[in-house]
Design a protein around this motif. Sequence first.
Motif, PDB file in Angstrom:
ATOM      1  N   CYS A  65       0.845  -1.191   0.000  1.00 52.63           N
ATOM      2  CA  CYS A  65       0.000   0.000   0.000  1.00 52.63           C
ATOM      3  C   CYS A  65       0.881   1.241   0.000  1.00 52.63           C
ATOM      4  O   CYS A  65       1.876   1.306   0.722  1.00 52.63           O
ATOM      5  CB  CYS A  65      -0.929   0.012   1.216  1.00 52.63           C
ATOM      6  SG  CYS A  65      -2.197   1.297   1.063  1.00 52.63           S
ATOM      7  N   GLN A 109      -9.947  -7.262  -2.826  1.00 59.53           N
ATOM      8  CA  GLN A 109      -9.535  -6.157  -1.957  1.00 59.53           C
ATOM      9  C   GLN A 109      -8.018  -6.118  -1.829  1.00 59.53           C
ATOM     10  O   GLN A 109      -7.367  -7.162  -1.850  1.00 59.53           O
ATOM     11  CB  GLN A 109     -10.157  -6.302  -0.566  1.00 59.53           C
ATOM     12  CG  GLN A 109      -9.883  -5.067   0.278  1.00 59.53           C
ATOM     13  CD  GLN A 109     -10.555  -5.105   1.644  1.00 59.53           C
ATOM     14  OE1 GLN A 109     -10.017  -5.661   2.582  1.00 59.53           O
ATOM     15  NE2 GLN A 109     -11.716  -4.506   1.735  1.00 59.53           N
ATOM     16  N   GLY A 110      -7.492  -4.906  -1.693  1.00 58.97           N
ATOM     17  CA  GLY A 110      -6.060  -4.785  -1.496  1.00 58.97           C
ATOM     18  C   GLY A 110      -5.669  -3.403  -1.045  1.00 58.97           C
ATOM     19  O   GLY A 110      -6.483  -2.471  -1.053  1.00 58.97           O
ATOM     20  N   GLU A 112      -3.538   0.120  -1.652  1.00 60.46           N
ATOM     21  CA  GLU A 112      -3.403   0.907  -2.898  1.00 60.46           C
ATOM     22  C   GLU A 112      -2.015   0.619  -3.461  1.00 60.46           C
ATOM     23  O   GLU A 112      -1.029   1.228  -3.034  1.00 60.46           O
ATOM     24  CB  GLU A 112      -3.637   2.393  -2.624  1.00 60.46           C
ATOM     25  CG  GLU A 112      -5.110   2.689  -2.430  1.00 60.46           C
ATOM     26  CD  GLU A 112      -5.429   4.171  -2.446  1.00 60.46           C
ATOM     27  OE1 GLU A 112      -4.717   4.946  -3.125  1.00 60.46           O
ATOM     28  OE2 GLU A 112      -6.399   4.553  -1.768  1.00 60.46           O
ATOM     29  N   ILE A 141     -10.173  -1.223  -3.794  1.00 65.28           N
ATOM     30  CA  ILE A 141      -8.748  -0.930  -3.995  1.00 65.28           C
ATOM     31  C   ILE A 141      -8.452   0.563  -3.831  1.00 65.28           C
ATOM     32  O   ILE A 141      -7.491   1.083  -4.389  1.00 65.28           O
ATOM     33  CB  ILE A 141      -8.250  -1.465  -5.364  1.00 65.28           C
ATOM     34  CG1 ILE A 141      -9.146  -0.985  -6.524  1.00 65.28           C
ATOM     35  CG2 ILE A 141      -8.223  -2.984  -5.351  1.00 65.28           C
ATOM     36  CD1 ILE A 141      -8.636  -1.406  -7.907  1.00 65.28           C
TER      37      ILE A 141
END
Length: 349
Positions: A65, A109-110, A112, A141
């Motif tokens: 991220c 989902q993750g 950024e 995201i």
Amino acid sequence: MNPYELIDKLRERHLLSEEEFITLIACHEQKKIRDYACSAAREVQKKYYGNKVYIRGLIEFTNYCKNDCFYCGIRAGNASALRYRLTKEEILQCCEQGYGLGFRTFVLQGGEDPYYSDEKIVDIVQTIRAKYPDCAITLSIGEKSYESYLAYYRAGADRYLLRHETADYAHYQKLHPPALQWKVREKCLYDLKKIGYQVGSGFMVGSPYQSARSLAADMKFLHLLAPHMVGIGPFISHRDTPFAGYENGTFQLTVFMIALVRLMLPNALIPSTTALGTIFSDGREQAIVCGANVIMPNLSPVDVRAKYALYDNKLHSGKEAAEHKALLEESMKAIGYEIVVDRGDCKKI
Ligand code: SAM
């Protein structure tokens, strides 16, 4: 008005004034009031969704991220985080396993993670869309431009989850570094709606510096945005973040807020979150009987699950694991609910 009358008013008119919300939220420690709100929320939930609980297969495909949210264990500044990314093939394997288990929504989902360019996301979404035309594809995201959101939508994504985290602007800046601004988050949510996504927003309960007034602002914001989905979970501290050692959000306040959101947005899809299950042993079941109607078991490859550590002790086994869906079914049956094989779209009012 007393708290019971405020709960009745919220149920009938779907809104309270800021001061009324503050008064009501301040009563959350009284069990009788919580029970009253939960049983009202349960009736509303049953009216729209019966005893059905929808499931989503959660694929946490990267824990890289670029952001530095003060609360989050996968923030860029956490040098101790063990980073991973899934390949397109690994993501598709998760979908295949999930489809076989009866999942008809995949949530990608993750963090950024700039590694996943728009082209890569579009390619992944298009491939899933072509292979699983009967499934919903949800992305989560983070903040992107209008054009990026539009490209993902045209590729076949139907839903997007982006919690607003807190609608109290000053509070927002206490949870995030200056690079992250409330106005941008707000614009992203309205862009997503404009494009036609089913939009999920939501907030953490008990995050540092949150007040009853912040939560009242969350309610007002949700009323205006009218999202299809609302994710509400307790803040849980992570040892390698600036909020290490801060008190966690409570189970009581979290389920109370879930009940109030159900009364305000009667047809919303409200997940019973992993964070709730993490702070309280039957937290997920308790949230369902207080108005939540969605569960998102973990469909990520088993060897990466522990690395998606947003907060300490995050659950990822047993009922949280997609492959143990039978355990989840049993636990829902025990409280009178039924897991269904369905895309689980938002019902029209
Ligand atoms: N990057 C995407 C985004 O920002 O929406 C999705 C991933 S982000 C990690 C998903 C959610 O995790 C956030 O919206 C936040 O509410 C939640 N989260 C992060 N850290 C948390 C913590 N310490 N306690 C509870 N929830 C947390």
